[in-house]
Design an enzyme around this catalytic site. Structure first.
Site, PDB file in Angstrom:
ATOM      1  CB  THR A   9      -0.557  -9.038   3.741  1.00  9.75           C
ATOM      2  OG1 THR A   9       0.627  -9.604   3.172  1.00  9.75           O
ATOM      3  CG2 THR A   9      -0.161  -8.007   4.783  1.00  9.75           C
ATOM      4  NE  ARG A  52       5.199 -12.829   0.658  1.00 10.31           N
ATOM      5  CZ  ARG A  52       4.237 -13.256  -0.148  1.00 10.31           C
ATOM      6  NH1 ARG A  52       3.322 -12.409  -0.599  1.00 10.31           N
ATOM      7  NH2 ARG A  52       4.185 -14.522  -0.512  1.00 10.31           N
ATOM      8  CG  LEU A  89      -2.667  -4.539   2.630  1.00 15.72           C
ATOM      9  CD1 LEU A  89      -3.492  -4.817   3.890  1.00 15.72           C
ATOM     10  CD2 LEU A  89      -1.257  -4.114   3.011  1.00 15.72           C
ATOM     11  CG  ASP A  90       1.469  -9.374  -1.072  1.00 15.05           C
ATOM     12  OD1 ASP A  90       1.308  -8.715  -2.115  1.00 15.05           O
ATOM     13  OD2 ASP A  90       2.577  -9.566  -0.541  1.00 15.05           O
ATOM     14  CE  LYS A  91      -6.128 -16.142  -1.459  1.00 13.23           C
ATOM     15  NZ  LYS A  91      -6.146 -17.331  -2.348  1.00 13.23           N
TER      16      LYS A  91
END
Length: 314
Positions: A137, A237, A133-135
């Site tokens: 998120t 995104r 997961l992105d930082k």
């Protein structure tokens, strides 16, 4: 292989190489000589060896080995755990695994402390990690606790045999209340920190189903449910931006000055995650609590039922 010029004859090998290879410090050169990575005429040598005309000097600079992640006592919220897997509700702002600029304080460091040991298939920097997961998120992320679990889960993610549903808050409201975005996603041609929709033949296919759950006219923003059929970097995104509706709080793709709603974080939450258990194959479905920042969009909103609900593990 380096060529010896007359003005280098007689100098120490490490001194000569420091002048020829300015990107390497003399101490680094000495370490490489000691490790046998620098040879003279095909043989190991010493730093003080005098340079002679006709010498054949070979320098091998090995790739730096990643630092092994260390356990750190960092609180984590566990949604499910057994001897094979652990599912965590990741906080927004937490990096998943150590990398440049984030050597520690990551989810990996926290899970190593919690579990004591993890699968090593993912490498020493990201043990047990099978997806990311992105930082910024938040939400569900599953981590393998042994090699068999790691292999099973990575295969499931690669073969799209997992269920992944996210909640996003976007600027404006998509024209169609629901639909599917099917494009290719690849590196942005100019800004390499970004991903972008690219022409067919470039990048990789990316498929996102979306459904608008609520539109808030006061902030001109919408709560959108996104179901992923692929797992490309920044997929939701990029796809929402492609529709003309970037995510609220997105530091890369959005324009904050155009957004009335400012919750102080990227409004993307990995809400629901389903996978087959690595041992026995039973379906496990996990739902992560929705963060409080979503409350304005949840008031009066009926969230859809989940087809995986009968397999849910509480």
């Amino acid at each position: 292989m380096l060529i010896i010029a007359e003005d280098g004859i007689g100098t120490r090998l490490d001194q000569f190489l420091a002048g020829q290879l300015p990107e390497l410090s003399r101490a680094r050169i000495q370490a490489l000589i000691k490790a046998g990575e620098i040879t003279v005429n095909g043989k190991s040598t010493k730093a003080k060896t005098p340079v002679e005309l006709g010498m054949q000097i070979e320098v091998n600079i090995p790739e730096p080995e990643p630092a092994e992640a260390q356990p750190q006592d960092i609180p984590i919220s566990v949604l499910y755990e057994d001897k094979d897997v652990i599912v965590i509700n990741k906080d927004s702002g937490m990096v998943v695994h150590p990398a440049a600029g984030n050597p520690d304080g990551t989810l990996v460091n926290a899970v190593l402390f919690h579990c004591g040991d993890l699968s090593g298939i993912g490498g020493v920097e990201r043990p047990g990690i099978v997806h990311r997961l992105d930082k910024d998120t938040s939400g569900c992320i599953v981590v393998a606790k042994n090699d068999n679990a790691h292999l099973s889960l990575t295969t499931q993610f690669a073969e799209r045999d997992t269920g992944k549903i996210y909640l996003a808050v976007v600027q404006g409201c998509p024209k169609e209340p629901e639909g599917t975005v099917f494009t290719n996603i690849g590196r942005h041609p100019i800004n390499r920190l970004k991903m972008a929709v690219v022409n067919p033949g470039a990048g990789k296919p990316a498929i996102t189903d979306y459904k608008v759950l609520k539109h808030d006219p006061s902030t001109n923003s919408s709560l959108v449910m996104c179901t992923l059929h692929t797992g490309r970097t920044h997929q939701i995104r990029v796809h929402m931006l492609h529709l003309g509706h970037p995510l609220i709080g997105d530091p890369i793709y959005a324009h904050p000055q155009k957004q009335k709603a400012r919750p102080g974080r990227l409004m993307l939450h990995a809400w629901r995650l389903a996978f087959n258990h690595p041992i026995g194959g039973r379906r496990i479905a996990i739902e992560s609590p929705i963060p409080p920042e979503y409350t304005p969009w949840l008031i009066g909103t009926e969230l859809p039922e989940w087809e995986e609900a009968s397999h849910r593990v509480n």
